[in-house]
Design a protein around this motif. Structure first.
Motif, mmCIF file in Angstrom:
data_model
loop_
_atom_site.group_PDB
_atom_site.id
_atom_site.type_symbol
_atom_site.label_atom_id
_atom_site.label_comp_id
_atom_site.label_asym_id
_atom_site.label_seq_id
_atom_site.Cartn_x
_atom_site.Cartn_y
_atom_site.Cartn_z
ATOM 1 N N SER A 148 -24.201 -5.356 37.020
ATOM 2 C CA SER A 148 -23.417 -5.622 38.223
ATOM 3 C C SER A 148 -23.852 -4.700 39.347
ATOM 4 N N VAL A 149 -23.564 -5.120 40.556
ATOM 5 C CA VAL A 149 -23.876 -4.311 41.730
ATOM 6 C C VAL A 149 -22.631 -4.236 42.607
ATOM 7 N N ILE A 150 -22.314 -3.004 43.003
ATOM 8 C CA ILE A 150 -21.157 -2.786 43.867
ATOM 9 C C ILE A 150 -21.654 -2.260 45.212
ATOM 10 N N CYS A 151 -21.102 -2.795 46.287
ATOM 11 C CA CYS A 151 -21.349 -2.243 47.622
ATOM 12 C C CYS A 151 -20.309 -1.146 47.847
ATOM 13 N N VAL A 152 -20.774 0.107 47.838
ATOM 14 C CA VAL A 152 -19.851 1.253 47.863
ATOM 15 C C VAL A 152 -19.303 1.463 49.267
ATOM 16 N N ASP A 153 -18.022 1.188 49.459
ATOM 17 C CA ASP A 153 -17.459 1.377 50.796
ATOM 18 C C ASP A 153 -16.013 1.859 50.770
ATOM 19 N N ASN A 154 -15.547 2.299 49.611
ATOM 20 C CA ASN A 154 -14.178 2.809 49.526
ATOM 21 C C ASN A 154 -14.170 4.291 49.887
ATOM 22 N N SER A 155 -13.791 4.574 51.123
ATOM 23 C CA SER A 155 -13.928 5.944 51.634
ATOM 24 C C SER A 155 -12.955 6.924 50.987
ATOM 25 N N THR A 156 -12.061 6.419 50.137
ATOM 26 C CA THR A 156 -11.202 7.320 49.364
ATOM 27 C C THR A 156 -12.047 8.315 48.571
ATOM 28 N N TYR A 157 -13.233 7.855 48.163
ATOM 29 C CA TYR A 157 -14.075 8.688 47.308
ATOM 30 C C TYR A 157 -15.204 9.380 48.079
ATOM 31 N N PHE A 158 -15.134 9.337 49.405
ATOM 32 C CA PHE A 158 -16.098 10.085 50.222
ATOM 33 C C PHE A 158 -15.500 11.461 50.525
ATOM 34 N N LEU A 159 -16.311 12.357 51.093
ATOM 35 C CA LEU A 159 -15.720 13.572 51.648
ATOM 36 C C LEU A 159 -14.817 13.175 52.815
ATOM 37 N N LYS A 160 -13.887 14.055 53.145
ATOM 38 C CA LYS A 160 -12.938 13.731 54.226
ATOM 39 C C LYS A 160 -13.658 13.537 55.556
ATOM 40 N N GLU A 161 -14.598 14.450 55.855
ATOM 41 C CA GLU A 161 -15.357 14.308 57.105
ATOM 42 C C GLU A 161 -16.750 13.787 56.790
ATOM 43 N N ILE A 162 -17.119 12.683 57.442
ATOM 44 C CA ILE A 162 -18.417 12.067 57.189
ATOM 45 C C ILE A 162 -19.331 12.316 58.381
ATOM 46 N N SER A 163 -20.420 13.059 58.155
ATOM 47 C CA SER A 163 -21.404 13.208 59.223
ATOM 48 C C SER A 163 -22.198 11.918 59.331
ATOM 49 N N ILE A 218 -25.322 15.905 66.952
ATOM 50 C CA ILE A 218 -24.723 16.999 66.198
ATOM 51 C C ILE A 218 -25.106 16.793 64.743
ATOM 52 N N GLY A 219 -25.852 17.732 64.194
ATOM 53 C CA GLY A 219 -26.350 17.585 62.826
ATOM 54 C C GLY A 219 -25.273 17.866 61.800
ATOM 55 N N SER A 220 -25.668 17.771 60.548
ATOM 56 C CA SER A 220 -24.705 17.893 59.458
ATOM 57 C C SER A 220 -24.148 19.306 59.343
ATOM 58 N N ARG A 221 -24.782 20.269 59.997
ATOM 59 C CA ARG A 221 -24.269 21.642 59.976
ATOM 60 C C ARG A 221 -23.276 21.908 61.101
ATOM 61 N N GLY A 222 -23.090 20.907 62.004
ATOM 62 C CA GLY A 222 -22.180 21.107 63.125
ATOM 63 C C GLY A 222 -22.860 21.735 64.336
#
Lengths: 266, 266, 266
Positions: free
Chosen positions: C108-123, A235-239
């Motif tokens: 500095s380098v950060i491994c970005v994994d705090n999903s608070t700042y992602f979109l709610k639905e992750i494809s 399922i692609g990013s467009r659903g």
């Protein structure tokens, strides 16, 4: 700060799109203009209609989405300003908004014909510059939609003449390839919800997808899910259902082209 | 809020244009940068000169129009800042502004050579980044043109060496195809006023256009005016004669290419 | 006012890039978004790594440079937020930032994994939209890097697996063609400093460059330095050796392609 998005089939080799932006900024200098793409296939209303569904929701409330894929420019077709709960769409009345209307919450539709808000001189061939751009800019500047023309009945809006996925005589669900992206992934018109309903109906745990003579069983999580050079469905990013090939182009692998059928096997 | 437009032959596959924007924003962070097109054919000064005429008027007063089609980069050619009543143009002195000068009201021309306003390090191959971008940004920031270099006599500016439409021995008006757009429409160098004068002179009600061995009588209103697959002539959005084919590509229909002659039959 | 730059391999025919911009503007409406290019060859991490070096320095301090060339999307690869003295880079941990790290002053380098700042639905297939865009916008909005994930040791970052120019058995310096621009100029991986060191070592006044069986002696100042149709070598605007042909395409002249070797003769 307001946003206007542009979806057209003008390409970017000519000065058409830049000129539209000049018109917009002459009326509303504070607006942010975002290019979605100008590479809709010339006059391909169906491709544009599906593309709209992919991006419009990701913009801030109040964004004016302008769509100029307009084979009938200069002829009789109307121009629509369609207001949903969060957005305003400006497009020719040629069906390009009809998929959107199936899912969005339409509040009102105006037939834009108040030439007060057009450029003074109207060419017969470039309404993108002479009508769509100034209208969009006047909307972001605060002109009310009802001042742009007369209210239209939603039922009078042109519908897209497009074959949607259907159930064949043998019970298979038959869709087709809508578009092919830069990576050679094949994007179909079969939505995820439709797949879930189909599997539930036929008590399948995993859908079986058929393209040409190749069967693909189950949906992968991402493009790397299987080993290289192996076809996969996901399922692609467009659903929507997509066919890909690990580290390769599915377009080349399957000699696929737009419109080719894709089946969910019963 | 100021606007800078960019017309170049850099294409968009490399990072050249993005880098120019970085330089501009480093000097004037508040400017709005508009891409006209970066797909002028490499080093095609004539194509760029005609393109300029199509968009410049549609921008707000005060816009700085930057043109970098510059085969002589790093050589002896000068860089011009040309001020008209409403705009400022920044371009190499290679003829690219000469069509514009025929119609615009030029107030002054500066030969830009004050390196105070260049980047500190000047490459020999990318003046778009090292000179044009910083100069444009300093102009929108308020630096006076006279501070950028010395005043030039307008008569010293390079003229474009281009064949304009001419009257042949048999009395026909002969122009040519200047460019072909994404839809396959053939855009000529024969302006509408020229056509009107020609028809008046020869007491023709409708012009008769000849391309190859095909004659087209009269001008259509728009691309849909005739039935499909039929050639038609019309005045395009730039104010010049265009040849199109209903629902098809005139480029393919006529196997046409840039430079091919187009005639108004006497 | 903040700036976000975008470097991707998404192309511009689909709505992918436009959608990313919608996500960014939904979070930080005041940001200026600059396209570097979206035409990195699909999944070509090496090309992207070299491109970054060409533009990043030309942007104002504080610019967030986003790089989405990401063959491992949806898989195990981490996402990095890398802070240098002047900029922040956001990219997949696949080596694309490793050339930059050789020259920039990494804080500095950060491994970005705090999903608070992602979109709610992750494809699983479009992290450009679902993770990179919102993270970039939250950074320009003022969210501290340390809130985006955990600190990484710089030594744990993936290095690019790329052959750098090397000295062959016969003493020649051997590099290769990294990319070919729109004008057909061949851009190599041999930097100017490396050339100067090589010439000093071998007491050469002018380097002798070999491509195929053609020898070019000395460096030209610009693309016009020699007469037409003659090959020339010069230091391009990126600070690397380029092979060009006066008024012609070196790509065509030499039938050259990416990866072909280029030698400095001892």
């Amino acid at each position: 700060m307001s946003i206007i998005t542009l979806l057209t089939d003008f390409g970017i080799c000519d000065e058409y799109v830049g000129t539209m932006k000049g018109v917009i900024l002459s009326i509303d200098p504070s607006v942010t203009i975002i290019d979605i793409t100008h590479h809709i296939e010339p006059q391909d209303i169906v491709q544009a209609a599906y593309a709209i569904q992919s991006y419009y929701k990701y913009f801030p409330e109040g964004t004016v989405h302008v769509v100029v894929v307009d084979p009938g420019v200069g002829g009789e077709r109307a121009i629509l300003a369609l207001e949903t709960r969060r957005y305003i769409f400006l497009a020719p009345d040629n069906g390009v908004l009809s998929l959107l209307m199936d899912e969005a919450d339409v509040k009102s539709v105006i037939c834009v014909d108040n030439s007060t808000y057009f450029l003074k001189e109207i060419s017969q061939t470039f309404h993108g510059r002479d009508i769509f751009s100034p209208i969009a800019a006047y909307i972001t500047k605060g002109v009310k939609l009802q001042n742009l023309g007369s209210v239209m009945d939603q039922n009078d809006i042109k519908q897209l003449n497009v074959q949607k996925p259907y159930v064949a005589d043998n019970g298979d669900l038959v869709g087709c390839i809508l578009s092919i992206d830069r990576f050679g992934n094949l994007i179909t018109d079969i939505g995820y919800n439709r797949i879930k309903r189909f599997c539930r109906l036929h008590r399948q745990k995993n859908p079986e997808v058929k393209i040409g003579s190749t069967k693909i069983t189950g949906l992968s999580e991402n493009y790397e899910s299987k080993k290289a050079k192996t076809p996969l469905a996901l399922i692609g990013s467009r659903g929507y259902l997509e066919i890909a090939v690990g580290n390769d182009s599915a377009k080349v692998y399957f000699s696929a082209k737009k419109g080719d059928p894709i089946r969910l096997i019963r």
